[in-house]
Motif scaffolding. Structure first.
Motif, PDB file in Angstrom:
ATOM      1  N   MET A  99       0.837  -1.195   0.000  1.00 61.76           N
ATOM      2  CA  MET A  99       0.000   0.000   0.000  1.00 61.76           C
ATOM      3  C   MET A  99       0.873   1.246   0.000  1.00 61.76           C
ATOM      4  SD  MET A  99      -3.478   0.191   2.174  1.00 61.76           S
ATOM      5  CE  MET A  99      -3.236  -0.968   3.476  1.00 61.76           C
ATOM      6  N   SER A 100       0.599   2.144  -0.886  1.00 57.47           N
ATOM      7  CA  SER A 100       1.386   3.370  -0.884  1.00 57.47           C
ATOM      8  C   SER A 100       0.700   4.414  -0.015  1.00 57.47           C
ATOM      9  CB  SER A 100       1.530   3.897  -2.315  1.00 57.47           C
ATOM     10  OG  SER A 100       0.268   4.309  -2.785  1.00 57.47           O
ATOM     11  N   GLN A 101       1.425   5.462   0.306  1.00 54.17           N
ATOM     12  CA  GLN A 101       0.929   6.523   1.182  1.00 54.17           C
ATOM     13  C   GLN A 101      -0.414   7.077   0.717  1.00 54.17           C
ATOM     14  OE1 GLN A 101       2.721   7.444   3.984  1.00 54.17           O
ATOM     15  NE2 GLN A 101       0.913   8.572   4.533  1.00 54.17           N
ATOM     16  N   LYS A 102      -0.606   7.195  -0.602  1.00 51.71           N
ATOM     17  CA  LYS A 102      -1.832   7.817  -1.100  1.00 51.71           C
ATOM     18  C   LYS A 102      -3.080   6.943  -0.901  1.00 51.71           C
ATOM     19  CE  LYS A 102      -1.126   6.566  -5.977  1.00 51.71           C
ATOM     20  NZ  LYS A 102      -0.384   5.366  -5.644  1.00 51.71           N
ATOM     21  N   ASP A 103      -2.880   5.665  -0.606  1.00 47.86           N
ATOM     22  CA  ASP A 103      -4.022   4.779  -0.372  1.00 47.86           C
ATOM     23  C   ASP A 103      -4.640   4.996   1.007  1.00 47.86           C
ATOM     24  OD1 ASP A 103      -3.652   3.659  -2.823  1.00 47.86           O
ATOM     25  OD2 ASP A 103      -2.419   2.006  -2.072  1.00 47.86           O
ATOM     26  N   TYR A 104      -3.920   5.694   1.854  1.00 45.62           N
ATOM     27  CA  TYR A 104      -4.401   5.878   3.213  1.00 45.62           C
ATOM     28  C   TYR A 104      -5.327   7.070   3.323  1.00 45.62           C
ATOM     29  CZ  TYR A 104      -0.960   2.500   4.647  1.00 45.62           C
ATOM     30  OH  TYR A 104      -0.243   1.359   4.791  1.00 45.62           O
ATOM     31  N   ASP A 105      -6.242   6.951   4.275  1.00 40.73           N
ATOM     32  CA  ASP A 105      -7.135   8.045   4.609  1.00 40.73           C
ATOM     33  C   ASP A 105      -6.315   8.974   5.508  1.00 40.73           C
ATOM     34  OD1 ASP A 105      -9.039   9.695   5.560  1.00 40.73           O
ATOM     35  OD2 ASP A 105     -10.338   8.130   6.372  1.00 40.73           O
ATOM     36  N   MET A 106      -6.070  10.186   5.071  1.00 44.66           N
ATOM     37  CA  MET A 106      -5.197  11.078   5.841  1.00 44.66           C
ATOM     38  C   MET A 106      -5.952  11.869   6.912  1.00 44.66           C
ATOM     39  SD  MET A 106      -2.302  10.171   4.964  1.00 44.66           S
ATOM     40  CE  MET A 106      -1.181  11.372   5.674  1.00 44.66           C
ATOM     41  N   LYS A 107      -7.139  11.423   7.238  1.00 46.48           N
ATOM     42  CA  LYS A 107      -7.922  12.074   8.283  1.00 46.48           C
ATOM     43  C   LYS A 107      -7.703  11.273   9.577  1.00 46.48           C
ATOM     44  CE  LYS A 107     -12.575  13.707   9.086  1.00 46.48           C
ATOM     45  NZ  LYS A 107     -13.507  12.883   9.851  1.00 46.48           N
ATOM     46  N   PRO A 108      -7.413  11.966  10.672  1.00 44.41           N
ATOM     47  CA  PRO A 108      -7.221  11.205  11.916  1.00 44.41           C
ATOM     48  C   PRO A 108      -8.531  10.547  12.359  1.00 44.41           C
ATOM     49  CG  PRO A 108      -7.145  13.573  12.335  1.00 44.41           C
ATOM     50  CD  PRO A 108      -7.232  13.397  10.858  1.00 44.41           C
ATOM     51  N   ARG A 109      -8.443   9.307  12.765  1.00 46.93           N
ATOM     52  CA  ARG A 109      -9.619   8.584  13.254  1.00 46.93           C
ATOM     53  C   ARG A 109      -9.250   7.838  14.539  1.00 46.93           C
ATOM     54  NH1 ARG A 109     -13.369   8.958   9.386  1.00 46.93           N
ATOM     55  NH2 ARG A 109     -12.713   9.102   7.243  1.00 46.93           N
ATOM     56  N   TRP A 110     -10.273   7.459  15.286  1.00 46.95           N
ATOM     57  CA  TRP A 110     -10.055   6.688  16.512  1.00 46.95           C
ATOM     58  C   TRP A 110      -9.972   5.206  16.173  1.00 46.95           C
ATOM     59  CZ3 TRP A 110      -8.796   8.477  21.156  1.00 46.95           C
ATOM     60  CH2 TRP A 110      -9.094   9.806  21.475  1.00 46.95           C
ATOM     61  N   TYR A 111      -8.948   4.556  16.717  1.00 44.30           N
ATOM     62  CA  TYR A 111      -8.779   3.116  16.561  1.00 44.30           C
ATOM     63  C   TYR A 111      -8.663   2.491  17.943  1.00 44.30           C
ATOM     64  CZ  TYR A 111      -7.829   4.200  11.715  1.00 44.30           C
ATOM     65  OH  TYR A 111      -7.948   4.652  10.433  1.00 44.30           O
ATOM     66  N   VAL A 112      -9.018   1.230  18.027  1.00 43.57           N
ATOM     67  CA  VAL A 112      -8.916   0.517  19.295  1.00 43.57           C
ATOM     68  C   VAL A 112      -7.794  -0.509  19.162  1.00 43.57           C
ATOM     69  CG1 VAL A 112     -10.130  -0.909  20.981  1.00 43.57           C
ATOM     70  CG2 VAL A 112     -11.396   0.816  19.674  1.00 43.57           C
ATOM     71  N   VAL A 113      -6.906  -0.506  20.139  1.00 47.69           N
ATOM     72  CA  VAL A 113      -5.781  -1.432  20.151  1.00 47.69           C
ATOM     73  C   VAL A 113      -5.956  -2.362  21.343  1.00 47.69           C
ATOM     74  CG1 VAL A 113      -3.284  -1.595  20.421  1.00 47.69           C
ATOM     75  CG2 VAL A 113      -4.249   0.226  19.049  1.00 47.69           C
ATOM     76  N   ILE A 162      -6.695   5.073  20.302  1.00 43.94           N
ATOM     77  CA  ILE A 162      -5.696   5.949  19.682  1.00 43.94           C
ATOM     78  C   ILE A 162      -6.337   6.720  18.539  1.00 43.94           C
ATOM     79  CG2 ILE A 162      -3.452   6.057  18.522  1.00 43.94           C
ATOM     80  CD1 ILE A 162      -2.827   3.298  19.750  1.00 43.94           C
ATOM     81  N   LYS A 163      -6.195   8.056  18.599  1.00 46.87           N
ATOM     82  CA  LYS A 163      -6.646   8.880  17.481  1.00 46.87           C
ATOM     83  C   LYS A 163      -5.414   9.134  16.632  1.00 46.87           C
ATOM     84  CE  LYS A 163      -9.446  12.816  16.259  1.00 46.87           C
ATOM     85  NZ  LYS A 163     -10.235  13.943  16.770  1.00 46.87           N
ATOM     86  N   MET A 164      -5.430   8.574  15.426  1.00 49.70           N
ATOM     87  CA  MET A 164      -4.222   8.624  14.609  1.00 49.70           C
ATOM     88  C   MET A 164      -4.572   8.552  13.130  1.00 49.70           C
ATOM     89  SD  MET A 164      -2.965   4.651  15.186  1.00 49.70           S
ATOM     90  CE  MET A 164      -1.795   4.556  13.832  1.00 49.70           C
ATOM     91  N   ILE A 165      -3.549   8.858  12.328  1.00 51.90           N
ATOM     92  CA  ILE A 165      -3.643   8.649  10.888  1.00 51.90           C
ATOM     93  C   ILE A 165      -2.865   7.364  10.631  1.00 51.90           C
ATOM     94  CG2 ILE A 165      -2.915   9.494   8.627  1.00 51.90           C
ATOM     95  CD1 ILE A 165      -3.181  12.367   9.843  1.00 51.90           C
ATOM     96  N   VAL A 166      -3.529   6.386  10.045  1.00 46.16           N
ATOM     97  CA  VAL A 166      -2.869   5.104   9.797  1.00 46.16           C
ATOM     98  C   VAL A 166      -2.066   5.174   8.503  1.00 46.16           C
ATOM     99  CG1 VAL A 166      -3.237   2.663   9.262  1.00 46.16           C
ATOM    100  CG2 VAL A 166      -4.528   3.737  11.100  1.00 46.16           C
ATOM    101  N   THR A 167      -0.769   4.901   8.624  1.00 49.96           N
ATOM    102  CA  THR A 167       0.109   4.751   7.457  1.00 49.96           C
ATOM    103  C   THR A 167       0.876   3.455   7.709  1.00 49.96           C
ATOM    104  OG1 THR A 167       2.004   5.844   8.464  1.00 49.96           O
ATOM    105  CG2 THR A 167       0.446   7.272   7.303  1.00 49.96           C
ATOM    106  N   GLU A 168       1.650   3.042   6.741  1.00 51.48           N
ATOM    107  CA  GLU A 168       2.477   1.838   6.912  1.00 51.48           C
ATOM    108  C   GLU A 168       3.309   1.976   8.189  1.00 51.48           C
ATOM    109  OE1 GLU A 168       2.768  -1.719   5.293  1.00 51.48           O
ATOM    110  OE2 GLU A 168       2.264  -0.179   3.814  1.00 51.48           O
ATOM    111  N   GLU A 169       3.942   3.151   8.365  1.00 51.92           N
ATOM    112  CA  GLU A 169       4.841   3.372   9.505  1.00 51.92           C
ATOM    113  C   GLU A 169       4.093   3.450  10.835  1.00 51.92           C
ATOM    114  OE1 GLU A 169       8.604   6.213  10.808  1.00 51.92           O
ATOM    115  OE2 GLU A 169       7.169   6.966   9.338  1.00 51.92           O
ATOM    116  N   THR A 170       2.995   4.226  10.883  1.00 57.02           N
ATOM    117  CA  THR A 170       2.285   4.371  12.165  1.00 57.02           C
ATOM    118  C   THR A 170       1.661   3.035  12.575  1.00 57.02           C
ATOM    119  OG1 THR A 170       0.223   5.155  11.134  1.00 57.02           O
ATOM    120  CG2 THR A 170       1.823   6.840  11.853  1.00 57.02           C
TER     121      THR A 170
END
Length: 177
Positions: free
Chosen positions: A1-15, A74-82
């Protein structure tokens, strides 16, 4: 997945975490985010707590208890790295979701949990409000204080001939025009 495939809006995730590791996961993750300068991808890391009143030997004692033991929000923007950083934080067993993709919480789920501090209320301090439910239903009062973090509002109502402050949930009052 490349960076542009990600939703760049921060959202809440549960870990999901090992039980008892919630606060450690939160502090370790905060350190990693700071060290890797990824603050623009992480907005909030929360271990939801609620106060529980315990009466023991006739004494009131307030304890903070985890609302969702074994989970960190966690409220975050999901990317490969995050995604990788969260996934590999000690104590984390994975994101809550289907398979490998973290699924963000819906607005309804966030509201139901009672957090997301961007709640906008249509009343301000000194506004007249009506109490919609609870012990003071139908009482009219004046907003004295609004606490957005706790989602509480302090309203002065007239009781037994004197002004008495009562603490209410945001949803319990409505502005009177």
């Amino acid at each position: 997945m490349s960076q542009k495939d990600y939703d760049m809006k921060p959202r809440w995730y549960v870990v999901h975490t090992y039980s008892g590791y919630e606060n450690k996961v939160k502090t370790d993750l905060e350190k990693t985010v700071k060290n890797r300068e990824l603050e623009e991808y992480f907005f909030d890391i929360v271990v939801p707590m609620e106060e529980q009143i315990e009466i023991k030997d006739g004494k009131r004692k307030a304890n903070l208890k985890k609302v969702f033991p074994g989970y960190v929000l966690i409220k975050m923007i999901v990317t490969e790295e995050t995604w990788y950083i969260v996934r590999n934080t000690r104590g984390v067993t994975g994101f809550v979701g289907s398979g490998t993709d973290p699924i963000p919480l819906t607005d309804e789920e966030i509201r139901a949990m009672g957090f997301e501090s961007s709640i906008n209320v249509d009343y301000e301090v000194n506004d007249s409000v009506q109490i919609l439910n609870g012990a003071f239903k139908d009482s009219i009062g004046t907003v004295q204080e609004i606490n957005k973090e706790k989602h509480k509002v302090k309203v002065l109502i007239s009781m037994f001939g004197r002004e008495t402050p009562v603490e209410l949930e945001f949803s319990q009052i409505q502005k009177i025009d």
